[in-house]
Design a protein around this motif. Structure first.
Motif, PDB file in Angstrom:
ATOM      1  N   HIS A 149       1.076  -1.321   0.108  1.00  0.00           N
ATOM      2  CA  HIS A 149       0.001   0.073  -0.037  1.00  0.00           C
ATOM      3  C   HIS A 149       0.907   1.283  -0.128  1.00  0.00           C
ATOM      4  O   HIS A 149       2.126   1.168   0.179  1.00  0.00           O
ATOM      5  CB  HIS A 149      -0.753   0.066   1.335  1.00  0.00           C
ATOM      6  N   VAL A 150       0.364   2.602  -0.193  1.00  0.00           N
ATOM      7  CA  VAL A 150       1.276   3.346  -0.403  1.00  0.00           C
ATOM      8  C   VAL A 150       1.768   3.900   0.890  1.00  0.00           C
ATOM      9  O   VAL A 150       2.768   4.454   1.285  1.00  0.00           O
ATOM     10  CB  VAL A 150       0.434   4.849  -0.676  1.00  0.00           C
ATOM     11  N   SER A 198       9.925  10.770  -8.269  1.00  0.00           N
ATOM     12  CA  SER A 198       9.696  10.293  -9.971  1.00  0.00           C
ATOM     13  C   SER A 198      10.936  10.041 -10.787  1.00  0.00           C
ATOM     14  O   SER A 198      10.791   9.352 -11.360  1.00  0.00           O
ATOM     15  CB  SER A 198       8.553  10.991 -10.207  1.00  0.00           C
ATOM     16  N   PHE A 227       4.771   7.327  -9.169  1.00  0.00           N
ATOM     17  CA  PHE A 227       4.151   8.483  -8.625  1.00  0.00           C
ATOM     18  C   PHE A 227       3.119   8.663  -9.907  1.00  0.00           C
ATOM     19  O   PHE A 227       3.201   8.682 -11.028  1.00  0.00           O
ATOM     20  CB  PHE A 227       5.177   9.534  -8.703  1.00  0.00           C
ATOM     21  N   ASP A 228       1.817   9.182  -9.321  1.00  0.00           N
ATOM     22  CA  ASP A 228       0.840   9.849 -10.236  1.00  0.00           C
ATOM     23  C   ASP A 228       1.336  10.975 -11.036  1.00  0.00           C
ATOM     24  O   ASP A 228       2.069  11.686 -10.425  1.00  0.00           O
ATOM     25  CB  ASP A 228      -0.199  10.091  -9.427  1.00  0.00           C
ATOM     26  N   SER A 229       1.497  10.827 -12.488  1.00  0.00           N
ATOM     27  CA  SER A 229       2.151  11.881 -13.201  1.00  0.00           C
ATOM     28  C   SER A 229       1.309  13.220 -12.919  1.00  0.00           C
ATOM     29  O   SER A 229       2.079  14.270 -13.100  1.00  0.00           O
ATOM     30  CB  SER A 229       2.224  11.369 -14.645  1.00  0.00           C
ATOM     31  N   THR A 231      -0.683  14.211 -10.063  1.00  0.00           N
ATOM     32  CA  THR A 231      -0.889  14.781  -8.745  1.00  0.00           C
ATOM     33  C   THR A 231       0.582  14.708  -7.874  1.00  0.00           C
ATOM     34  O   THR A 231       0.751  15.495  -7.035  1.00  0.00           O
ATOM     35  CB  THR A 231      -1.976  14.216  -7.808  1.00  0.00           C
ATOM     36  N   GLU A 233       1.321  12.232  -6.466  1.00  0.00           N
ATOM     37  CA  GLU A 233       1.251  11.487  -5.095  1.00  0.00           C
ATOM     38  C   GLU A 233       1.668   9.897  -5.639  1.00  0.00           C
ATOM     39  O   GLU A 233       1.845   9.583  -6.607  1.00  0.00           O
ATOM     40  CB  GLU A 233      -0.275  11.250  -4.844  1.00  0.00           C
ATOM     41  N   ARG A 235       1.548   6.168  -5.808  1.00  0.00           N
ATOM     42  CA  ARG A 235       0.478   5.347  -6.293  1.00  0.00           C
ATOM     43  C   ARG A 235       0.823   3.889  -6.183  1.00  0.00           C
ATOM     44  O   ARG A 235       0.099   3.326  -5.812  1.00  0.00           O
ATOM     45  CB  ARG A 235       0.139   5.682  -7.811  1.00  0.00           C
ATOM     46  N   GLU A 236       2.188   3.540  -6.225  1.00  0.00           N
ATOM     47  CA  GLU A 236       2.465   2.108  -6.282  1.00  0.00           C
ATOM     48  C   GLU A 236       3.525   1.766  -5.607  1.00  0.00           C
ATOM     49  O   GLU A 236       4.597   2.622  -6.141  1.00  0.00           O
ATOM     50  CB  GLU A 236       2.369   1.490  -7.702  1.00  0.00           C
TER      51      GLU A 236
END
Ligand code: ADP
Ligand code: MG
Length: 473
Positions: A149-150, A198, A227-229, A231, A233, A235-236
């Motif tokens: 999980h994150v 990232s 990371f979410d490109s 936000t 945040e 992600r995985e």
């Protein structure tokens, strides 16, 4: 039957496969998009049972749908089903059947529309297959493959965790992985994890993992984060870990046995080397014992030979004993000045020149000054031995990106190509009084400083020894 020409137009022009029929199926009309979807012409469709374009396994769905329509209250029904194209190819569509009424006569019709999702289905099938493949890989890998999980807690743990650490995968789900890491290693890993970004999205960690029985094993993990490109945040998080306890133990054993083998090998050779100079010493002393009188001409020979024995022993000891690991800050300029001062007088006496080019701008390096002195003395002495009268030895100190380079050049006899690779082997010497231990010791000392020695040579032209030592950032 379609009274409004506008509706007709829409029906025939539509890119959506459609069919319209009376609710008792006594009359059915297909649009061109439907023909394209099935591969049959309108005539062919009219002459065959409607069920024959459905996938055999899905014909029960048709029946269920129609029975629902016939006695149903709803005006719209939807169902995903497979069709068989004339070519034999399977297609998937979402069929929506709606009750519609003719605005003029009020007669009831059923309108069927198909959303072609064949491609999407194929993609899904491929993806599923791929996921299965990855899962298969994870399930059979001897590495522990873990999805987090994150907050890093366990989301999926591959079965090999049982073999490596003794846990059942299920009992770890939701747990915090840091609870399974040796506390000393957690404090080391934590700050590093902050550096995952990232750009820098994967890292290798070595740490002790706690087994179910409470004991620890050395593990090595690669962690990859996504990371979410948009936000930014997290992600995985996925990690792949393996047991490196064996590897470390083997390395350690190898290191020890290698050292033991070298020392053992050398002990035998040292005994042999020492016996050689001892023979004349013993001979002269027996003579002295016999004649009760010492011939002073023999004394320098005895002293020389004793010195050689001493040299062999001290060089041997310096190899056998571990270097003092105490890291001092060392000024290479200063160190070389000291070494060369000691050798200068002898060099001048033999009409040999030795030049030192110091470099005041180089940074200090970390190491053991005494063993480094020993290296420089060895290498410079070799260079002095190699040159004849009026020959020269130059020592350069050069600043490099991550280290300091010391170059010792001489215009001496050089080393034949085939011997070049033998340098560093114990007791290889071309000198009458050589021990053949100097370069071996030097290699070991520089290695223990994480440095490098390279030797280039041209027979008859000279030799260049480069010693590179790292400067810690
Ligand atoms: N600068 C040099 N020029 C020519 N030969 C060299 C040089 N340095 C080392 N050698 C060769 O390598 C051999 C091994 O050197 P070393 O290990 O220091 O032992 P030793 O000096 O006791 O012979 C020397 O005997 C010599 O043949
Ligand atoms: Mg030497």
């Amino acid at each position: 039957m379609l009274h409004s020409s506008l509706f007709k137009e829409v029906f025939f022009q539509s890119r959506i496969p459609q069919l319209i029929g009376k609710s008792d199926f006594s009359f059915v009309q297909y649009n061109p998009a439907f023909c394209e979807f099935t591969g049959y012409t309108v005539e062919e469709l009219a002459s065959m049972p409607m069920a024959s374009i459905s996938h055999p396994d899905d014909q029960v769905l048709d029946e269920k749908l129609f029975s629902e329509i016939l006695n149903g209250e709803r005006n719209q029904y939807q169902l995903e089903k497979r069709y068989i194209h004339k070519s034999g190819m399977m297609k998937t569509g979402i069929l929506t059947v709606s009750r519609v009424w003719d605005p003029y006569t009020g007669e009831e019709f059923l309108l069927g529309q198909i959303l072609d999702i064949t491609e999407k289905k194929q993609m899904e099938a491929v993806m599923n297959h791929r996921e299965n493949k990855y899962r298969l890989l994870a399930e059979h890998s001897s590495d522990m493959i873990i999805l987090h999980h994150v907050d890093f807690s366990f989301l999926y743990v591959s079965p090999s965790v049982k073999t490596v650490l003794g846990y059942e995968p299920e009992e770890l789900i939701g747990k915090n992985p840091f609870d399974l890491i040796h506390p000393d290693d957690v404090t080391a890993i934590f700050p590093q994890l902050q550096e995952l970004t990232s750009e820098n999205n994967s890292m290798l960690f070595t740490y002790r993992g706690r087994k179910k029985d409470g004991s620890y094993r050395w593990l090595e993990s690669t962690i990859k984060v996504l990371f979410d490109s948009e936000t930014g945040e997290l992600r995985e998080i996925i990690s792949v870990s393996r047991d490196i306890q064996h590897r470390l133990e083997t390395q350690e054993r190898l290191r020890k046995s290698e050292k033991l083998a070298v020392v053992g090998q050398m002990a035998a050779a040292v005994a042999h080397e020492i016996r050689n100079p001892l023979t004349p010493i013993k001979g002269f002393l027996q003579l002295f014992h016999l004649e009760k009188e010492m011939n002073p001409a023999y004394l320098p020979i005895i002293l020389d030979e004793l010195q050689r024995v001493e040299g062999i022993i001290s060089e041997f000891l310096s190899i056998a004993k571990p270097y003092s690991n105490k890291a001092h800050f060392v000024d290479v300029n200063n160190l070389l000045e000291q070494v060369i001062k000691l050798m200068h007088t002898e060099a001048v006496m033999k009409k040999k020149n030795i030049y030192l080019y110091t470099n005041p701008s180089i940074p200090l390096i970390q190491g053991d000054p005494n063993s480094l002195k020993q290296v420089f003395a060895n290498v410079i002495q070799n260079a002095l031995d190699a040159i004849s009268e009026r020959g020269h030895v130059e020592v350069w100190i050069i600043q490099e990106q991550a280290g300091v380079l010391i170059r010792i050049n001489d215009n001496g006899c050089g080393i034949p190509q085939e011997r070049l690779k033998k340098l560093g082997e114990p007791f290889y010497s071309t000198k009458e009084k050589g021990t053949g231990l100097g370069l071996m010791t030097s290699f070991r000392i520089i290695e223990s400083h994480n440095g490098r020695i390279t030797i280039d040579s041209e027979l008859g032209a000279g030799t260049n020894v480069s010693i590179w030592l790292p400067v810690l950032p």
